[in-house]
Design a protein around this motif. Sequence first.
Motif, PDB file in Angstrom:
ATOM      1  N   ALA A   1       0.843  -1.206   0.000  1.00 18.85           N
ATOM      2  CA  ALA A   1       0.000   0.000   0.000  1.00 18.85           C
ATOM      3  C   ALA A   1       0.871   1.247   0.000  1.00 18.85           C
TER       4      ALA A   1
ATOM      5  N   ILE B   1       2.117   1.828  -3.408  1.00 19.19           N
ATOM      6  CA  ILE B   1       1.050   2.396  -4.247  1.00 19.19           C
ATOM      7  C   ILE B   1       0.954   3.889  -4.003  1.00 19.19           C
ATOM      8  N   ARG B   2       0.900   4.237  -2.721  1.00 17.68           N
ATOM      9  CA  ARG B   2       0.713   5.652  -2.393  1.00 17.68           C
ATOM     10  C   ARG B   2       1.908   6.479  -2.839  1.00 17.68           C
TER      11      ARG B   2
ATOM     12  N   PHE C   1      -1.544  -3.068  -6.954  1.00 13.07           N
ATOM     13  CA  PHE C   1      -2.832  -2.871  -6.263  1.00 13.07           C
ATOM     14  C   PHE C   1      -3.627  -4.160  -6.212  1.00 13.07           C
TER      15      PHE C   1
ATOM     16  N   GLY D   1      -4.770  -5.575  -2.633  1.00 12.60           N
ATOM     17  CA  GLY D   1      -6.175  -5.826  -2.344  1.00 12.60           C
ATOM     18  C   GLY D   1      -6.431  -7.279  -1.990  1.00 12.60           C
TER      19      GLY D   1
ATOM     20  N   MET E   1      -4.837  -8.259   1.422  1.00  9.81           N
ATOM     21  CA  MET E   1      -5.561  -7.635   2.530  1.00  9.81           C
ATOM     22  C   MET E   1      -6.904  -8.337   2.754  1.00  9.81           C
TER      23      MET E   1
ATOM     24  N   TRP F   1      -8.495  -7.541  -7.197  1.00 12.98           N
ATOM     25  CA  TRP F   1      -8.844  -8.688  -6.337  1.00 12.98           C
ATOM     26  C   TRP F   1     -10.184  -9.288  -6.711  1.00 12.98           C
TER      27      TRP F   1
ATOM     28  N   PHE G   1     -14.711   2.206   1.341  1.00 13.57           N
ATOM     29  CA  PHE G   1     -14.474   0.865   1.882  1.00 13.57           C
ATOM     30  C   PHE G   1     -13.252   0.811   2.791  1.00 13.57           C
ATOM     31  N   HIS G   2     -12.318   1.748   2.613  1.00 12.43           N
ATOM     32  CA  HIS G   2     -11.234   1.775   3.590  1.00 12.43           C
ATOM     33  C   HIS G   2     -11.728   2.286   4.942  1.00 12.43           C
TER      34      HIS G   2
ATOM     35  N   MET H   1     -13.438  -0.915   6.225  1.00 10.44           N
ATOM     36  CA  MET H   1     -12.612  -2.096   6.483  1.00 10.44           C
ATOM     37  C   MET H   1     -11.368  -1.790   7.288  1.00 10.44           C
TER      38      MET H   1
ATOM     39  N   THR I   1      -5.102  10.110   5.285  1.00 14.38           N
ATOM     40  CA  THR I   1      -4.988   9.289   4.080  1.00 14.38           C
ATOM     41  C   THR I   1      -6.297   9.247   3.310  1.00 14.38           C
ATOM     42  N   PHE I   2      -7.389   9.020   4.000  1.00 14.08           N
ATOM     43  CA  PHE I   2      -8.595   8.655   3.261  1.00 14.08           C
ATOM     44  C   PHE I   2      -9.642   9.758   3.133  1.00 14.08           C
TER      45      PHE I   2
ATOM     46  N   ARG J   1     -10.778   5.066  -9.943  1.00 16.32           N
ATOM     47  CA  ARG J   1      -9.841   4.252  -9.160  1.00 16.32           C
ATOM     48  C   ARG J   1      -9.003   3.388 -10.099  1.00 16.32           C
TER      49      ARG J   1
ATOM     50  N   ALA K   1      -0.658   8.317   4.590  1.00 14.58           N
ATOM     51  CA  ALA K   1      -0.350   6.892   4.612  1.00 14.58           C
ATOM     52  C   ALA K   1       0.978   6.636   5.333  1.00 14.58           C
TER      53      ALA K   1
ATOM     54  N   LEU L   1       0.266   6.923   8.958  1.00 11.94           N
ATOM     55  CA  LEU L   1      -0.450   5.718   9.379  1.00 11.94           C
ATOM     56  C   LEU L   1       0.530   4.565   9.583  1.00 11.94           C
TER      57      LEU L   1
HETATM   58  C1  HEM Z   1      -1.811   1.500   5.149  1.00  7.62           C
HETATM   59  C2  HEM Z   1      -3.061   1.483   4.843  1.00  7.62           C
HETATM   60  C3  HEM Z   1      -3.584   1.404   3.418  1.00  7.62           C
HETATM   61  C4  HEM Z   1      -3.362   2.215   2.350  1.00  7.62           C
HETATM   62  C5  HEM Z   1      -2.506   3.447   2.322  1.00  7.62           C
HETATM   63  C6  HEM Z   1      -4.081   1.687   1.246  1.00  7.62           C
HETATM   64  C7  HEM Z   1      -4.110   2.238  -0.029  1.00  7.62           C
HETATM   65  C8  HEM Z   1      -4.759   1.708  -1.107  1.00  7.62           C
HETATM   66  C9  HEM Z   1      -4.732   2.201  -2.426  1.00  7.62           C
HETATM   67  C10 HEM Z   1      -3.989   3.440  -2.864  1.00  7.62           C
HETATM   68  C11 HEM Z   1      -5.464   1.391  -3.208  1.00  7.62           C
HETATM   69  C12 HEM Z   1      -5.630   1.472  -4.694  1.00  7.62           C
HETATM   70  C13 HEM Z   1      -6.853   2.105  -5.104  1.00  7.62           C
HETATM   71  C14 HEM Z   1      -7.028   2.050  -6.582  1.00  7.62           C
HETATM   72  O1  HEM Z   1      -6.057   2.137  -7.328  1.00  7.62           O
HETATM   73  O2  HEM Z   1      -8.172   1.958  -6.986  1.00  7.62           O
HETATM   74  C15 HEM Z   1      -6.009   0.402  -2.377  1.00  7.62           C
HETATM   75  C16 HEM Z   1      -6.849  -0.578  -2.783  1.00  7.62           C
HETATM   76  C17 HEM Z   1      -7.393  -1.508  -1.933  1.00  7.62           C
HETATM   77  N1  HEM Z   1      -7.133  -1.643  -0.596  1.00  7.62           N
HETATM   78 FE1  HEM Z   1      -5.938  -0.535   0.509  1.00  7.62          FE
HETATM   79  N2  HEM Z   1      -4.735   0.600   1.649  1.00  7.62           N
HETATM   80  C18 HEM Z   1      -4.446   0.391   2.979  1.00  7.62           C
HETATM   81  C19 HEM Z   1      -4.891  -0.576   3.780  1.00  7.62           C
HETATM   82  C20 HEM Z   1      -5.801  -1.513   3.399  1.00  7.62           C
HETATM   83  C21 HEM Z   1      -6.322  -2.499   4.271  1.00  7.62           C
HETATM   84  C22 HEM Z   1      -5.985  -2.684   5.747  1.00  7.62           C
HETATM   85  C23 HEM Z   1      -7.172  -3.209   3.540  1.00  7.62           C
HETATM   86  C24 HEM Z   1      -7.944  -4.375   4.104  1.00  7.62           C
HETATM   87  C25 HEM Z   1      -9.094  -4.687   3.765  1.00  7.62           C
HETATM   88  C26 HEM Z   1      -7.179  -2.692   2.201  1.00  7.62           C
HETATM   89  C27 HEM Z   1      -7.931  -3.166   1.148  1.00  7.62           C
HETATM   90  C28 HEM Z   1      -7.882  -2.698  -0.143  1.00  7.62           C
HETATM   91  C29 HEM Z   1      -8.631  -3.232  -1.219  1.00  7.62           C
HETATM   92  C30 HEM Z   1      -9.619  -4.396  -1.149  1.00  7.62           C
HETATM   93  C31 HEM Z   1      -8.322  -2.494  -2.344  1.00  7.62           C
HETATM   94  C32 HEM Z   1      -8.909  -2.662  -3.722  1.00  7.62           C
HETATM   95  C33 HEM Z   1      -7.928  -3.280  -4.589  1.00  7.62           C
HETATM   96  C34 HEM Z   1      -8.477  -3.250  -5.927  1.00  7.62           C
HETATM   97  O3  HEM Z   1      -8.934  -2.172  -6.364  1.00  7.62           O
HETATM   98  O4  HEM Z   1      -8.459  -4.298  -6.548  1.00  7.62           O
HETATM   99  N3  HEM Z   1      -6.323  -1.646   2.157  1.00  7.62           N
HETATM  100  N4  HEM Z   1      -5.553   0.596  -1.081  1.00  7.62           N
END
Ligand code: HEM
Lengths: 366, 582
Positions: free
Chosen positions: B62, B65-66, B90, B94, B97, B157, B404-405, B408, B451-452, B465, B485, B488
């Motif tokens: 993550a 990504i950021r 990503f 996803g 996670m 995912w 969703f963040h 979740m 972050t969010f 996204r 982030a 965090l």
């Molecule tokens: C340090 C904390 C986190 C950060 C900074 C972060 C950041 C991100 C970012 C930037 C994306 C991509 C969004 C996109 O391109 O559409 C993403 C997608 C996602 N994140 Fe996180 N995330 C974090 C924690 C989590 C956690 C704890 C979960 C647990 C459920 C999670 C679940 C997901 C899921 C399911 C996606 C979607 C992936 C997809 O689009 O296929 N994230 N996250």
Amino acid sequence: MKLTNAFSLVGDYAEPYAWFPESASTFSETNDWLYNWITYTCVVFFVPIMCALFYFAVKYRKPKGAKAESNVSHNTVLELTWSIVPSFFLVGMFVMGARAYLDMRDAPEGANEVNVQAFKWGWTIDYGSGVFHPELHLLLDEPVKLSMRSTDVIHSLYIPAFRAKKDIVPGRYNFMWFKPTVASEKVSDEELAAATKQTKERGESWSYDDHQFTPDGYRFFDLYCAEYCGTNHSEMQTVVVVHETLEDLNAWIKKYSARPTGVDPATYGATLYNNRGCAGCHSLDGSKRVGPSFQGLYGRPEEMVTGESIKADENYIRESILYPKEKVVAGYQPVMPSYKGQLSDDDIYSIVEYLKTLSTTGAATK
Amino acid sequence: MSAGSIPKGSVVRDPGYPTASENYLTNSKGVLSWIFTLDHKRIGVMYLVGVTCAFAFAGLLALLIRLHLFQPDGMIFKGAEANNYYNQLFTLHGAVMVFLFIIPSIPAALGNFLVPVMLGAKDVAFPRLNLCSFYLWCAGAMFFIGALFSTGLDTGWTFYTPYSTTTDTSVIAATMGAFILGFSSIFTGLNFIVTINTMRPPGMTWFRMPLFLWATYSTSIIQVLATPVLGITLLLLIAERTMHIGIFDPEFNGDPVTYQHFFWFYSHPAVYIMILPAFGVISDLISVHSHKRIFGYRFIAYSSIAIALLGFLVWGHHMFTAGMSPMTTIIFSALTFTVSVPSAIKVFNWIATMYKGSISLTTPMCFAIAFIFLFTIGGLTGLHLGTLATDMHLHDTYFVVAHFHYVMVGGTLIAFLGGVFHWWPKMFGKLYSEFGGRLSAAIIFVGFNLTFLPQFVLGSRGMPRRYATYDPEFAYLHQMSTIGALLLGVGLLVALVVLLTSLVKGKKAPANPWGGATLEWHCTSPPPFYNFEHAPVVGDPYDFSNVEWDGANERYVSTEPERKIAPSEIPDAVPAHAKDGH
Ligand code: HEM
Ligand SMILES: [Cu+2]
């Protein structure tokens, strides 16, 4: 400085910090209104709840071992109130949202129909009589219905300024409609000339981001692909231009209707390269993208996935455009869409001529 | 500072400290004693280590990504393959996670440890199945990591067809991984259902169960009913890829939207697999640290079940823009709103529980408060997405990512952390630095919002996204998000350090450090091998009236009125008056 100027300055400064992009269709007003209404309702609930949360956390902090002042286990009146009152707001949101949705769904009778084809990773809009172009050009205050199909995977057509989005699922037609309410300005001729010259000198394809207007000098709204579709999903963007008059729109379409007399095929081929989505996957500077670079391609022997080696001559190029999955170059995926039925013979001829200019062998045979 | 004192005329019940031979951590030694353990507590601890590693790994992804999104053209990956790397990143973030962390986190790690102890049972119903489910988890994890090191995975995912049936990345390895993880999840669920149904000791009626158990029970129902659908869907996907049977791929007369229906029929209930256990944790945390009976116990218990069942009816809200018929779309929207009522009421219940309580702002309580704040935002922004017209604009934008963040991460992850801090002394017999714990909660809270929150604005401004590069006008919001982030990440690191140092330097934990009334606080910390020395006396789990602070020994103890004890020697058989008569 006049007061209004000062305000517009503030407006310009604040614009990138606004909640929404510019509002440019009949949907945006309803949509923004609903969005704001839901948000304010949420705030009205959120703020008191959070005040209570933090106030209680501080107010009822007690030393260890102190007993709680009260031990009530439930209160039916209170519980019913806080279940029923929010429900009214939920019903309101649902009903208003569903009604506005139905409006977005049902295109009015007599809307202009435009065919859209989405492919990895670009757009082709069909303006009829053989005119195809990646930009979406519309007429101000006229409802338009898009009839959309995809040649490969799921895409989604999204125009934030119109607050409109619809997935494009392969194997079926999906439809959407809207009525644009803001016309695109035209930039001054000098500005356009300067940008065109710069692009030509650098030998690159047109950069919408840098110039913020189209190669024809129109300001535009962004159009994105919103459904993840693979490698260059984030580059699957094009623009929407809204014309004020039908004459203006028709003039624009005419400009692209065929190879204008007096334009040599190679130059027209370069236009097609930019307009028909080739630029998304084939570079001109030798760098490897999704597909092989066009630099030096003509006349070069290419190795296929089957192991055989084929010289990239006129026929090979023609076949690759019409039946791209037949002969795939080693190291690449068979992802290119077929242009069969979309490019005329003259178009393909022009592209071949253009490719010849990019290659020393090609130039030599001239 | 202490207010409580042991009332005169009452006896104190406190199990004291365990000896090395009776505590589950030390009663047998060696790696093999862990690998082949059938003890639910050890399996819980192994899960805890496993899911933490998965979280750390996906968390680092993550951050990458950021960081990449710090600049519109992408900061980390450059050149021809940049977009491919980003897409793999990503996807893996996803998928790991969701499948390796969030779904097993609370049920498998905390649940395995706590369910039997809270219930007053010796172990789960099927200890071998339990161990098996852990190893299935490991196997599933191997497949995911394997996918990364072979050709990567770039479908997102959700594995949407026809992209997933045509891309040449390791879809099969990853779906096999998810398939195996499904079994792990089903086994855990099955185990809990049978355990709770059959192994309650005398006196443990359904309405004397702590709310965490109700939450685990409803979660297990979803796991058992919904996960097989995912399994079948993934098998069909593999069949489609290898044999082109034509279910999902339009090239062979299939329909991609069918896949979406199948997928979300599992994955929407799965969202409740992620959040219901969190509700359970928070209910217990709020009540214990407010030292007050939970408000509306029965309602919370029933609403968990209601959410579990309603959760099966709303999957269509992930497909509002896919082109379903208007009627279907409208029905799904209406059903979606019905789920928000029970969730909203829980928030009111928790706050009512704090009212006139005796609140200790311990680390778990700080996390619980953060949970209520963040989860409420996550829930409320769900209304924008459930409303059809606004969803047309917001679907598949960063608004959804933020939403969703908030649910979740702001919900489940925070509840998981709160739960870990709450039960840590019980699990490992050590107290951690309260200051450090609260500091980590504060940093995580600030970092998370930074972050969010900006991502909601990004979304409403129209940023789609899953974009590796973006238009420059979005840059400053993305930069705020990236800085958040990093913060965090620091907060999470602090939490980890606090917990790990406690293992080495922490003070010994008493049986009941917080003043809880549920059964797990009646055994020693860490618990003995069979959980209880004597069969526990089951009482009301939320009755704090006899839990007293023993200031001298710095612990909470349960007291009970001193009973007139029968004399140890049997009195003379001859009555006194008769004696007198002689
Ligand atoms: C340090 C904390 C986190 C950060 C900074 C972060 C950041 C991100 C970012 C930037 C994306 C991509 C969004 C996109 O391109 O559409 C993403 C997608 C996602 N994140 Fe996180 N995330 C974090 C924690 C989590 C956690 C704890 C979960 C647990 C459920 C999670 C679940 C997901 C899921 C399911 C996606 C979607 C992936 C997809 O689009 O296929 N994230 N996250
Ligand atoms: Cu696309």
